[in-house]
Design a protein around this motif. Structure first.
Motif, PDB file in Angstrom:
ATOM      1  N   ASP A  12       0.821  -1.199   0.000  1.00 14.00           N
ATOM      2  CA  ASP A  12       0.000   0.000   0.000  1.00 14.00           C
ATOM      3  C   ASP A  12       0.856   1.250   0.000  1.00 14.00           C
ATOM      4  O   ASP A  12       1.931   1.269   0.603  1.00 14.00           O
ATOM      5  CB  ASP A  12      -0.866   0.077   1.272  1.00 14.00           C
ATOM      6  CG  ASP A  12      -1.959  -0.969   1.321  1.00 14.00           C
ATOM      7  OD1 ASP A  12      -2.398  -1.436   0.251  1.00 14.00           O
ATOM      8  OD2 ASP A  12      -2.386  -1.303   2.439  1.00 14.00           O
ATOM      9  N   VAL A  13       0.375   2.281  -0.633  1.00 11.08           N
ATOM     10  CA  VAL A  13       0.897   3.636  -0.498  1.00 11.08           C
ATOM     11  C   VAL A  13      -0.325   4.498  -0.208  1.00 11.08           C
ATOM     12  O   VAL A  13      -1.300   4.461  -0.958  1.00 11.08           O
ATOM     13  CB  VAL A  13       1.604   4.129  -1.785  1.00 11.08           C
ATOM     14  CG1 VAL A  13       1.989   5.593  -1.670  1.00 11.08           C
ATOM     15  CG2 VAL A  13       2.821   3.273  -2.080  1.00 11.08           C
ATOM     16  N   HIS A  14      -0.281   5.248   0.888  1.00 16.11           N
ATOM     17  CA  HIS A  14      -1.437   6.052   1.273  1.00 16.11           C
ATOM     18  C   HIS A  14      -1.263   7.538   0.976  1.00 16.11           C
ATOM     19  O   HIS A  14      -2.243   8.246   0.792  1.00 16.11           O
ATOM     20  CB  HIS A  14      -1.751   5.845   2.761  1.00 16.11           C
ATOM     21  CG  HIS A  14      -2.079   4.419   3.054  1.00 16.11           C
ATOM     22  ND1 HIS A  14      -1.181   3.570   3.656  1.00 16.11           N
ATOM     23  CD2 HIS A  14      -3.167   3.683   2.774  1.00 16.11           C
ATOM     24  CE1 HIS A  14      -1.717   2.375   3.759  1.00 16.11           C
ATOM     25  NE2 HIS A  14      -2.919   2.410   3.226  1.00 16.11           N
ATOM     26  N   PHE A  15      -0.010   8.010   0.983  1.00 13.67           N
ATOM     27  CA  PHE A  15       0.277   9.413   0.713  1.00 13.67           C
ATOM     28  C   PHE A  15       1.423   9.506  -0.278  1.00 13.67           C
ATOM     29  O   PHE A  15       2.428   8.813  -0.130  1.00 13.67           O
ATOM     30  CB  PHE A  15       0.708  10.160   1.986  1.00 13.67           C
ATOM     31  CG  PHE A  15      -0.365  10.304   3.008  1.00 13.67           C
ATOM     32  CD1 PHE A  15      -1.182  11.428   3.021  1.00 13.67           C
ATOM     33  CD2 PHE A  15      -0.565   9.330   3.958  1.00 13.67           C
ATOM     34  CE1 PHE A  15      -2.180  11.564   3.969  1.00 13.67           C
ATOM     35  CE2 PHE A  15      -1.562   9.453   4.913  1.00 13.67           C
ATOM     36  CZ  PHE A  15      -2.361  10.569   4.917  1.00 13.67           C
ATOM     37  N   VAL A  16       1.283  10.378  -1.248  1.00 13.84           N
ATOM     38  CA  VAL A  16       2.384  10.789  -2.104  1.00 13.84           C
ATOM     39  C   VAL A  16       2.519  12.280  -1.837  1.00 13.84           C
ATOM     40  O   VAL A  16       1.566  13.045  -2.048  1.00 13.84           O
ATOM     41  CB  VAL A  16       2.092  10.524  -3.597  1.00 13.84           C
ATOM     42  CG1 VAL A  16       3.174  11.123  -4.473  1.00 13.84           C
ATOM     43  CG2 VAL A  16       1.923   9.034  -3.854  1.00 13.84           C
ATOM     44  N   THR A  17       3.677  12.687  -1.322  1.00  8.02           N
ATOM     45  CA  THR A  17       3.888  14.092  -0.965  1.00  8.02           C
ATOM     46  C   THR A  17       4.981  14.670  -1.843  1.00  8.02           C
ATOM     47  O   THR A  17       6.058  14.085  -1.952  1.00  8.02           O
ATOM     48  CB  THR A  17       4.273  14.217   0.527  1.00  8.02           C
ATOM     49  OG1 THR A  17       3.254  13.597   1.312  1.00  8.02           O
ATOM     50  CG2 THR A  17       4.419  15.664   0.931  1.00  8.02           C
ATOM     51  N   PRO A  67      -9.253   5.981  -3.853  1.00  6.68           N
ATOM     52  CA  PRO A  67      -9.572   5.361  -2.569  1.00  6.68           C
ATOM     53  C   PRO A  67      -8.290   4.989  -1.831  1.00  6.68           C
ATOM     54  O   PRO A  67      -7.430   4.288  -2.369  1.00  6.68           O
ATOM     55  CB  PRO A  67     -10.370   4.118  -2.958  1.00  6.68           C
ATOM     56  CG  PRO A  67     -10.958   4.459  -4.300  1.00  6.68           C
ATOM     57  CD  PRO A  67      -9.899   5.303  -4.968  1.00  6.68           C
ATOM     58  N   GLY A  68      -8.118   5.530  -0.644  1.00  4.93           N
ATOM     59  CA  GLY A  68      -6.945   5.213   0.161  1.00  4.93           C
ATOM     60  C   GLY A  68      -5.669   5.906  -0.260  1.00  4.93           C
ATOM     61  O   GLY A  68      -4.599   5.568   0.235  1.00  4.93           O
ATOM     62  N   ASP A  74     -13.930   1.457  -8.653  1.00  6.88           N
ATOM     63  CA  ASP A  74     -13.330   1.371  -7.318  1.00  6.88           C
ATOM     64  C   ASP A  74     -11.835   1.665  -7.325  1.00  6.88           C
ATOM     65  O   ASP A  74     -11.172   1.612  -6.293  1.00  6.88           O
ATOM     66  CB  ASP A  74     -13.596   0.017  -6.667  1.00  6.88           C
ATOM     67  CG  ASP A  74     -12.842  -1.125  -7.336  1.00  6.88           C
ATOM     68  OD1 ASP A  74     -12.129  -0.920  -8.350  1.00  6.88           O
ATOM     69  OD2 ASP A  74     -12.968  -2.253  -6.837  1.00  6.88           O
ATOM     70  N   GLY A  75     -11.286   2.010  -8.507  1.00  6.03           N
ATOM     71  CA  GLY A  75      -9.881   2.388  -8.608  1.00  6.03           C
ATOM     72  C   GLY A  75      -8.936   1.255  -8.952  1.00  6.03           C
ATOM     73  O   GLY A  75      -7.752   1.489  -9.193  1.00  6.03           O
ATOM     74  N   THR A  76      -9.410   0.017  -8.973  1.00  3.30           N
ATOM     75  CA  THR A  76      -8.522  -1.071  -9.328  1.00  3.30           C
ATOM     76  C   THR A  76      -8.207  -1.029 -10.820  1.00  3.30           C
ATOM     77  O   THR A  76      -9.029  -0.633 -11.639  1.00  3.30           O
ATOM     78  CB  THR A  76      -9.124  -2.446  -8.980  1.00  3.30           C
ATOM     79  OG1 THR A  76     -10.455  -2.521  -9.473  1.00  3.30           O
ATOM     80  CG2 THR A  76      -9.089  -2.710  -7.496  1.00  3.30           C
ATOM     81  N   VAL A  77      -6.992  -1.424 -11.141  1.00  5.21           N
ATOM     82  CA  VAL A  77      -6.508  -1.410 -12.519  1.00  5.21           C
ATOM     83  C   VAL A  77      -6.356  -2.841 -13.004  1.00  5.21           C
ATOM     84  O   VAL A  77      -5.860  -3.710 -12.277  1.00  5.21           O
ATOM     85  CB  VAL A  77      -5.138  -0.677 -12.599  1.00  5.21           C
ATOM     86  CG1 VAL A  77      -4.569  -0.739 -14.005  1.00  5.21           C
ATOM     87  CG2 VAL A  77      -5.275   0.767 -12.123  1.00  5.21           C
TER      88      VAL A  77
END
Length: 142
Positions: free
Chosen positions: A4-9, A45-46, A136-139
């Motif tokens: 998982d990656v939740h944030f890209v800053t 999502p997420g 739902d964002g799945t690829v």
């Protein structure tokens, strides 16, 4: 560890320019906007994109920056080549600069363009008939 990656800053030299581009120009809705510090956008999502004032970013990483990310694009996939052209027009109308105009790509039947935001972030706007992004964002790949 979960995959998982939740944030890209991203370190952002001009947060006000980023706000004008994303909020005013592209009409994105901030999840959180702290003037002079950071903008957060829910982008999937997420997954949240953070645009962090460069000075605050440097302080947060305790001088380990500036962190130079090379060979990175943020990509937005659309349903047709015409939608690529339309979205590139929207990006440029918001203050972005075209790096690669809409054209057939060299790989996998993609039709794409590359646009730079006011802080130098590269966006690939693409139609790839071999990719499917579900609601739902799945690829998935065909």
């Amino acid at each position: 560890m979960r995959q998982d990656v939740h944030f890209v800053t991203l370190s952002t030299p001009d947060l006000d320019a980023a706000r004008r581009f994303y909020v005013n120009g592209l009409e994105w809705h901030p999840l959180l906007d702290v003037p002079g510090e950071i903008l957060f956008f829910q982008i999937a999502p997420g997954l949240v994109l953070g645009l962090f004032d460069a000075k605050s970013f440097s302080q947060d990483v305790r001088g380990a920056g500036p962190v130079a990310a090379t060979g990175v694009t943020l990509a937005h996939n659309v349903d047709s080549p015409e939608a690529v052209v339309d979205l590139v027009d929207r990006f440029t109308g918001a203050g972005g600069n075209v790096v690669v105009p809409p054209e057939p790509g060299a790989f996998g039947g993609v039709f794409h363009a590359i646009v730079r935001d006011p802080n130098g972030v590269l966006w690939e706007i693409a139609h790839n008939p071999g990719w499917l992004v579900a609601d739902d964002g799945t690829v998935s790949f065909s």
